[in-house]
Scaffold this active site. Structure first.
Site, PDB file in Angstrom:
ATOM      1  N   GLN A 149       9.787  -2.514  -1.613  1.00 42.83           N
ATOM      2  CA  GLN A 149      10.521  -2.007  -0.439  1.00 42.83           C
ATOM      3  C   GLN A 149      11.023  -3.143   0.456  1.00 42.83           C
ATOM      4  OE1 GLN A 149       8.539   1.253   1.577  1.00 42.83           O
ATOM      5  NE2 GLN A 149       9.656   0.866   3.473  1.00 42.83           N
ATOM      6  N   CYS A 207       2.836   5.412  -6.191  1.00 44.35           N
ATOM      7  CA  CYS A 207       1.743   4.611  -6.752  1.00 44.35           C
ATOM      8  C   CYS A 207       0.562   4.554  -5.784  1.00 44.35           C
ATOM      9  CB  CYS A 207       2.204   3.204  -7.149  1.00 44.35           C
ATOM     10  SG  CYS A 207       2.741   2.151  -5.806  1.00 44.35           S
ATOM     11  N   HIS A 220       5.205   5.983  -1.296  1.00 44.41           N
ATOM     12  CA  HIS A 220       5.077   5.398  -2.623  1.00 44.41           C
ATOM     13  C   HIS A 220       4.117   6.212  -3.483  1.00 44.41           C
ATOM     14  CE1 HIS A 220       6.993   1.370  -1.687  1.00 44.41           C
ATOM     15  NE2 HIS A 220       6.936   1.961  -0.508  1.00 44.41           N
ATOM     16  N   CYS A 250       8.865   1.433  -7.820  1.00 46.43           N
ATOM     17  CA  CYS A 250       8.168   0.181  -7.549  1.00 46.43           C
ATOM     18  C   CYS A 250       8.059  -0.624  -8.835  1.00 46.43           C
ATOM     19  CB  CYS A 250       6.796   0.428  -6.930  1.00 46.43           C
ATOM     20  SG  CYS A 250       5.478   0.739  -8.097  1.00 46.43           S
ATOM     21  N   GLU A 251       8.236  -1.921  -8.704  1.00 45.63           N
ATOM     22  CA  GLU A 251       8.247  -2.756  -9.896  1.00 45.63           C
ATOM     23  C   GLU A 251       6.844  -3.052 -10.420  1.00 45.63           C
ATOM     24  OE1 GLU A 251      10.388  -6.178  -8.586  1.00 45.63           O
ATOM     25  OE2 GLU A 251       8.615  -7.223  -7.845  1.00 45.63           O
ATOM     26  N   HIS A 252       5.826  -2.686  -9.666  1.00 42.22           N
ATOM     27  CA  HIS A 252       4.463  -2.957 -10.134  1.00 42.22           C
ATOM     28  C   HIS A 252       3.929  -1.855 -11.038  1.00 42.22           C
ATOM     29  CE1 HIS A 252       4.567  -5.162  -6.114  1.00 42.22           C
ATOM     30  NE2 HIS A 252       4.695  -6.053  -7.052  1.00 42.22           N
ATOM     31  N   HIS A 253       4.320  -0.617 -10.760  1.00 40.53           N
ATOM     32  CA  HIS A 253       3.793   0.511 -11.542  1.00 40.53           C
ATOM     33  C   HIS A 253       4.889   1.345 -12.181  1.00 40.53           C
ATOM     34  CE1 HIS A 253       0.890  -0.450  -8.282  1.00 40.53           C
ATOM     35  NE2 HIS A 253       0.023  -0.366  -9.277  1.00 40.53           N
TER      36      HIS A 253
HETATM   37 ZN    ZN Z   1       3.488   0.401  -7.090  1.00 45.11          ZN
END
Ligand code: ZN
Length: 198
Positions: free
Chosen positions: A128, A158, A156, A87-90
């Site tokens: 996703q 995260c 996920h 995931c690009e956020h975490h």
């Molecule tokens: Zn994430």
């Protein structure tokens, strides 16, 4: 000569990343000089390059490398394609399965190429939802089929390891084009991937 798998890493990138990861280890309270961690920055640097190799890959090139003229118009389904992304956020992994179908319009591609398209877009920093539509668009543009369907089910880390800690939740995303926008075609696809057929 026997098969030999070789991996190539950019030295400049590897060195830069390793330096940063060594610094990160210290910032996290670790002793970056202890034996078990000595080679870790370099290993992480290489692992991250491997996990993001999709940036250097071209999905359309892969699909078109095995494109054949074929007068079939039956639904082609490749289901349970293993998928690992981040995931690009975490920058934490998400993983699961992709189910893909298309209805040819004069052109088909190798089944393994469909699975490789999943790698092209999953081996990057992703969400996703975008991963789902990028796979759809690549197949649509390369084969010009009557329709494409992509369903991804993923877990996920995260969500599982941090934050809400919903450990068993599975996120499902889907994208449909052409014929699959029709209720009956979509229902047939969903039935075929739901496992009642094996
Ligand atoms: Zn994430």
């Amino acid at each position: 000569m026997a098969y030999k798998k070789t991996e190539h890493y950019d030295e400049h990138v590897t060195l830069g990343l390793a330096t940063n990861y060594k610094n990160s280890l210290s910032l996290l309270g670790e002793d970056a000089e202890r034996e078990g961690l000595l080679k870790t920055p370099e290993r992480v640097a290489k692992a991250m390059q491997y996990l993001t190799q999709g940036y250097q890959m071209d999905a359309k090139l892969i699909l078109e490398s095995a494109k054949f003229h074929e007068e079939v118009s039956e639904m082609v389904i490749v289901k349970d394609i293993e998928l690992y992304s981040m995931c690009e956020h975490h920058m934490l992994p998400f993983f699961g399965k992709a189910h893909i179908a298309y209805i040819p319009n004069g052109w088909i591609t190798g089944l393994s190429k469909i699975a490789r398209v999943v790698d092209v877009y999953s081996r990057r920093l992703q969400v996703q939802e975008r991963l789902t539509t990028q796979i759809l668009e690549a197949i649509k543009e390369s084969l010009n089929p009557m329709g494409v369907a992509v369903v991804i089910e993923a877990q996920h880390l995260c969500m599982m390891m941090r934050g809400v800690q919903k450990q068993n939740s599975v996120t499902t995303t889907s994208a449909f084009s052409g014929e699959f926008q029709k209720e009956a075609t979509r229902a047939e696809f969903m039935k075929l991937i739901s496992g009642r057929f094996n």
